[in-house]
Design an enzyme around this catalytic site. Structure first.
Site, PDB file in Angstrom:
ATOM      1  N   LYS A 150       0.858  -1.184   0.000  1.00  0.00           N
ATOM      2  CA  LYS A 150       0.000   0.000   0.000  1.00  0.00           C
ATOM      3  C   LYS A 150       0.893   1.233   0.000  1.00  0.00           C
ATOM      4  O   LYS A 150       1.808   1.351   0.835  1.00  0.00           O
ATOM      5  CB  LYS A 150      -0.864  -0.042   1.262  1.00  0.00           C
TER       6      LYS A 150
HETATM    7  O1  G3P Z   1      -7.882   1.106   4.804  1.00  0.00           O
HETATM    8  C1  G3P Z   1      -7.941   2.439   4.894  1.00  0.00           C
HETATM    9  C2  G3P Z   1      -9.313   3.079   5.072  1.00  0.00           C
HETATM   10  O2  G3P Z   1     -10.332   2.156   4.898  1.00  0.00           O
HETATM   11  C3  G3P Z   1      -9.387   3.917   6.298  1.00  0.00           C
HETATM   12  O3  G3P Z   1     -10.670   4.085   6.823  1.00  0.00           O
HETATM   13  O4  G3P Z   1     -12.233   4.732   8.600  1.00  0.00           O
HETATM   14  O5  G3P Z   1      -9.800   5.339   8.827  1.00  0.00           O
HETATM   15  O6  G3P Z   1     -11.251   6.511   7.181  1.00  0.00           O
HETATM   16  P1  G3P Z   1     -10.996   5.223   7.920  1.00  0.00           P
END
Ligand code: G3P
Length: 221
Positions: free
Chosen positions: A83
């Site tokens: 990533k």
């Molecule tokens: O995998 C990264 C992404 O899904 C992050 O999510 O909830 O931290 O905005 P969030």
């Protein structure tokens, strides 16, 4: 649309994998930090449970260090996907890594142009963050629509992961739009299978069956 679990928690990952509905896992530095464990052994444990893409993020922000970290992570398992945040050095790293057969997932995507750049740099996946756009008063699903449309028009092979998913509506809308994957946190994954009428229906069926048994008309199956 397939599912990834957005988690670095081994219990959640094991339960979701055993449920039979996830195709892989995505992690990020915040999720890993929550576990308070050394990243490499944790990734090894995740790879022992999951047979499918496991996204592991680089911490470096310059090309050389990104490549060094990526090679180290990719050695752990053929399922590891690197990533990489959307930035100039990151795009360079996506190009380099795709050239040597290491898959990448372009993360922190907030515009369709960023997604297109990542695809052209050879990213295997792009991760537009729906919830974080909603958080600032924009509409993450509109971004997802634009990316899926552009990738279809230009026949790009890069897969689209709907990320930063906050609730089941994000999931069903992402599926309607045509995202290849949605990466969902464990609580949202659990929510997806729930409906009060399903629970009430199960309770009613059980109660009715028991009354039949009490009448002596039905032997245990
Ligand atoms: O995998 C990264 C992404 O899904 C992050 O999510 O909830 O931290 O905005 P969030």
């Amino acid at each position: 649309m397939r599912f990834f679990l957005d988690s670095a928690n081994l219990d959640e990952i094991t339960q979701a994998w055993n449920m039979g509905v996830i195709a892989g896992v995505t992690t990020n530095p915040t999720l890993v930090a929550k576990e308070g464990q050394d990243f490499i052994p944790l990734l090894r444990r995740i790879a022992a449970v999951v047979q499918g893409p496991i996204s592991a993020e680089v911490i470096a922000i310059d090309h050389e260090s990104m490549i060094r970290e990526a090679k180290l992570l990719a050695e752990l398992s053929p399922d590891i996907v690197i990533k990489i945040p959307l930035m100039d050095e990151g795009l360079r790293a996506m190009k380099t890594l795709s050239g040597i057969g290491i898959k990448t997932n372009a993360t922190l995507i907030f515009t369709a142009a960023q997604a297109l750049l990542a695809a052209r740099a050879g990213a295997a996946f792009v991760s537009p963050f729906l919830g974080r756009l909603d958080d600032i008063g924009e509409n993450g699903l509109l971004l997802l629509e634009d990316i899926c449309e552009i990738f279809a028009v230009h026949k790009l092979e890069t897969k689209v992961i709907a990320a930063s998913i906050r609730h089941p509506v994000h999931v069903t809308e992402a599926a309607k739009i045509g995202a290849d994957y949605a990466t969902v946190p464990y609580p949202v994954l659990k929510q997806l299978g729930k409906h009060p009428l399903t629970e009430r229906g199960i309770a009613q069926f059980l109660a009715d069956w028991k009354s039949l048994e009490k009448q002596g008309e039905q032997k245990q199956i």
